[in-house]
Write a protein that holds these residues in place. Structure first.
Motif, short mmCIF file in Angstrom:
data_model
loop_
_atom_site.label_atom_id
_atom_site.label_comp_id
_atom_site.label_asym_id
_atom_site.label_seq_id
_atom_site.Cartn_x
_atom_site.Cartn_y
_atom_site.Cartn_z
N HIS A 151 -0.67 38.35 -37.36
CA HIS A 151 -1.41 37.21 -38.02
C HIS A 151 -2.36 37.18 -38.79
O HIS A 151 -3.14 38.26 -38.12
CB HIS A 151 -1.63 36.09 -36.97
N ILE A 152 -2.67 36.94 -40.00
CA ILE A 152 -3.88 37.42 -40.86
C ILE A 152 -4.44 36.07 -41.30
O ILE A 152 -3.67 35.25 -42.04
CB ILE A 152 -3.35 38.12 -42.12
N ASN A 153 -5.57 35.88 -40.48
CA ASN A 153 -6.19 34.64 -41.28
C ASN A 153 -7.54 34.93 -41.98
O ASN A 153 -8.47 35.38 -41.85
CB ASN A 153 -6.97 33.60 -39.92
N TYR A 154 -6.97 34.64 -43.46
CA TYR A 154 -7.96 35.21 -44.50
C TYR A 154 -9.24 34.62 -44.81
O TYR A 154 -10.09 35.51 -45.21
CB TYR A 154 -7.21 35.15 -45.80
N SER A 155 -9.53 33.57 -44.44
CA SER A 155 -10.79 32.71 -44.25
C SER A 155 -10.65 31.66 -43.66
O SER A 155 -9.83 30.97 -43.58
CB SER A 155 -11.11 32.35 -45.84
N ASN A 156 -11.92 31.26 -42.85
CA ASN A 156 -12.30 30.17 -41.94
C ASN A 156 -13.11 29.13 -42.73
O ASN A 156 -13.55 28.00 -42.16
CB ASN A 156 -12.86 30.43 -40.80
N TYR A 157 -13.46 29.32 -43.99
CA TYR A 157 -14.07 28.33 -44.69
C TYR A 157 -12.94 27.18 -45.02
O TYR A 157 -11.86 27.55 -45.48
CB TYR A 157 -14.54 28.99 -46.22
N CYS A 158 -13.21 25.85 -44.80
CA CYS A 158 -12.51 24.89 -45.17
C CYS A 158 -13.03 23.54 -45.61
O CYS A 158 -14.31 23.24 -44.88
CB CYS A 158 -11.75 24.66 -43.74
N VAL A 159 -12.69 23.02 -46.43
CA VAL A 159 -13.00 21.45 -47.02
C VAL A 159 -12.94 20.37 -46.05
O VAL A 159 -13.53 19.51 -46.03
CB VAL A 159 -12.81 21.17 -48.33
N LEU A 160 -11.95 20.77 -45.06
CA LEU A 160 -11.59 19.56 -44.19
C LEU A 160 -12.43 19.91 -42.97
O LEU A 160 -13.22 20.83 -42.46
CB LEU A 160 -10.19 19.85 -43.60
N LYS A 192 5.06 35.63 -44.39
CA LYS A 192 5.48 34.11 -44.19
C LYS A 192 3.88 33.49 -44.24
O LYS A 192 3.09 33.92 -43.38
CB LYS A 192 5.79 33.91 -42.53
N GLY A 193 3.64 32.54 -45.14
CA GLY A 193 2.34 32.22 -45.21
C GLY A 193 2.12 30.92 -45.93
O GLY A 193 3.09 30.28 -46.34
N PHE A 194 0.86 30.42 -45.72
CA PHE A 194 0.33 29.08 -46.35
C PHE A 194 1.18 28.16 -45.70
O PHE A 194 2.36 27.74 -46.09
CB PHE A 194 0.40 29.36 -47.87
N THR A 195 0.40 27.27 -44.92
CA THR A 195 0.99 25.96 -44.44
C THR A 195 1.24 24.68 -45.71
O THR A 195 0.48 25.17 -46.75
CB THR A 195 -0.02 25.28 -43.54
N ALA A 196 1.69 23.78 -45.37
CA ALA A 196 2.14 22.80 -46.52
C ALA A 196 0.75 22.12 -46.95
O ALA A 196 0.55 21.91 -48.21
CB ALA A 196 2.86 21.60 -45.79
N ILE A 197 -0.33 22.46 -46.16
CA ILE A 197 -1.70 21.57 -46.56
C ILE A 197 -2.35 22.69 -47.55
O ILE A 197 -2.86 22.29 -48.50
CB ILE A 197 -2.59 21.65 -45.24
N GLU A 198 -1.90 24.12 -47.21
CA GLU A 198 -2.67 24.99 -48.37
C GLU A 198 -1.96 24.75 -49.61
O GLU A 198 -2.29 24.89 -50.73
CB GLU A 198 -2.55 26.46 -47.81
N LYS A 214 -6.98 15.09 -43.98
CA LYS A 214 -5.85 16.13 -44.47
C LYS A 214 -4.70 15.45 -44.93
O LYS A 214 -4.76 14.11 -44.94
CB LYS A 214 -5.42 16.45 -42.92
N VAL A 215 -4.13 16.18 -45.78
CA VAL A 215 -2.87 15.54 -46.30
C VAL A 215 -1.94 15.07 -45.08
O VAL A 215 -1.78 15.68 -44.19
CB VAL A 215 -2.04 16.99 -47.03
N GLY A 216 -1.38 14.05 -45.43
CA GLY A 216 -0.45 13.33 -44.52
C GLY A 216 0.85 13.71 -44.25
O GLY A 216 1.23 14.64 -45.30
#
Ligand code: V47
Length: 422
Positions: A63-72, A175-181, A230-232
């Motif tokens: 698992h690679i979490n590239y950044s924890n900056y988040c606008v949410l 395998k990458g990027f959730t639907a929200i991303e 968050k996106v619903g």
């Protein structure tokens, strides 16, 4: 066995399951409210063995979490860090739509007018490629790449990231990027790209499939209470529908054990089951796997909540197997349910326990300040599975069997996915 309010309906539910009939919302609820736990486990195991016999799957991944900056600011999340308002301190890249940012090593937080967050980070392409290459050298078949919604990184950062991983690790599945991303990427492109265009560009850059994250609980009340901005559900399903339309397999999750009710959990499962019916009937791909994620309250805004108990974890995994009759796989993500409980769940409906993982940032051991190194070796995964009376089978992301000799691996059968649909 306990005599309970709903114990009468359990034999009727058992009959339906034994006859291969689909369970209703009321059945799901009766299972949740029943204390007849052994029967729930037996029934989930029956379905699991019907679908997979004694086999249990795992994979060698990172698992690679590239950044924890988040606008949410999701209340359940202890991972996100706010981006300093004075983004210029890091080089404001908001207008840099085509250029990949040239980032150095992992960035330390900058002083803006936000509070300094010593553990905020974003990884450069080199950092990500280094992590992926290390995993690849050790035999990983998959990297799982997700992060927060970064307010400044341009879409080209993500495209170049996939290309860089693909170049360094040609056989690895991204395998990458959730639907929200994915929705975030449609919003940061100028002119705005559609979901389909974003997915196609990412696929051309090397993306193989989408993980199931960001689903939480498909319910407006819960959405309003715990992850308001968050996106619903409509957005989440749009992304997965589009991915299935273009032939990209995806996963689905449910974050349980916070402010939701069991009714809301069962409804969440039924919405996924309906979507899966449509995808299996009329689209080029579908969901591979459902992953119930056990809420870990530590260091989140919901830290006052107790989180799910072990029995709630087991019941949720078992009921997922019973309700989601058109999902080929139910996965216990050992990071969240713990390796011990994931092992037990292999006799409670679960047929997959994810993989070696290595580093995980979204939830950490001993809470937010805990250790991000969270790893099980291949030998440990196999031992957990064997001890549960199951036959370990290493799979790739698309559930194709892997033949392995140390870090060398190849697909056992090139002809296609195993067990991706009923
Ligand atoms: O979207 C966030 C959840 C998800 C917490 O597709 C939390 O194979 C528990 O989706 N406690 C990301 N959960 C992880 C995810 C996933 C994991 C493993 C495999 C796959 C797959 C997908 O984690 C987020 C969110 O729903 N999450 N915070 C928390 N405190």
């Amino acid at each position: 066995m306990f005599a309970t309010q709903n114990s009468k309906s359990i034999p009727a539910i058992a009959e339906k399951i034994e006859a291969g009939e689909r369970l209703s919302f009321e059945d799901g609820l009766a299972l949740y409210t029943s204390r007849n736990i052994h029967e729930i486990g037996r029934l989930a195991n029956l379905v699991r063995e019907r679908m997979h016999g004694r086999v249990a799957y795992f994979n060698v991944n990172r698992h690679i979490n590239y950044s924890n900056y988040c606008v949410l600011r999701c209340k359940f999340c202890s991972f996100y860090r706010p981006y300093p308002k004075d983004g210029a301190a890091q080089g404001d890249r908001s207008n840099d739509a085509n250029q990949a940012p040239s980032l150095g090593d992992i960035r330390l937080p900058m002083l803006g007018d936000a509070i300094v967050q010593p553990d905020a980070y974003e990884m450069s392409h080199d950092d990500v490629v280094r992590a992926a290459s290390e995993a690849y050298m050790r035999g990983a078949t998959e990297v799982h790449v997700v992060g927060g919604l970064h307010p400044k990184l341009p879409f080209s950062y993500y495209l170049d990231l996939c290309r860089a991983i693909r170049t360094a690790c040609p056989k690895i599945h991204i395998k990458g990027f959730t639907a929200i991303e994915i929705i975030h990427f449609t919003r940061i492109t100028r002119p705005r790209l559609s979901i389909c265009e974003v997915l196609e560009q990412l696929r051309d850059a090397g993306l193989g499939s989408l993980p199931g994250g960001g689903a939480e609980i498909f319910d407006d009340r819960v959405h309003g209470e715990a992850y308001r901005n968050k996106v619903g559900e409509a957005g989440w399903f749009d992304v997965h529908r589009t991915a299935h339309d273009i032939g990209m397999y995806t996963n689905a999750t449910m974050l349980y054990g916070h402010v939701e009710t069991v009714e809301e959990r069962v409804r969440h499962m039924i919405k996924l089951r309906e979507h899966q019916d449509e995808s299996l009937q009329s689209r080029k791909a579908a969901f591979n796997c459902f992953i119930p994620l056990s809420f870990i309250p530590d260091d989140s805004e919901l830290a006052h909540l107790p989180g799910p108990t072990g029995l709630d974890d087991l019941k949720t995994l078992a009921i997922s197997r019973l309700m989601l009759d058109n999902f080929p796989h139910i996965k216990a993500f050992w990071i969240m349910q713990s390796a011990k409980l994931a092992q037990i769940s292999l006799n409670w409906g679960v047929d997959d326990i994810d993989g070696t993982v290595v580093q995980y940032d979204i939830t950490k051991r001993e809470g937010g300040s805990g250790n991000r190194h969270q790893e099980l070796t291949l030998d440990q995964l196999e031992r957990l599975i064997r001890e549960a009376g199951r036959i370990p089978v290493e799979r790739d992301t698309l559930y194709r069997r892997i033949n392995r000799e140390n870090s060398d691996w190849r697909l056992a059968d090139e002809s296609g996915p195993i067990c991706t649909s009923r």
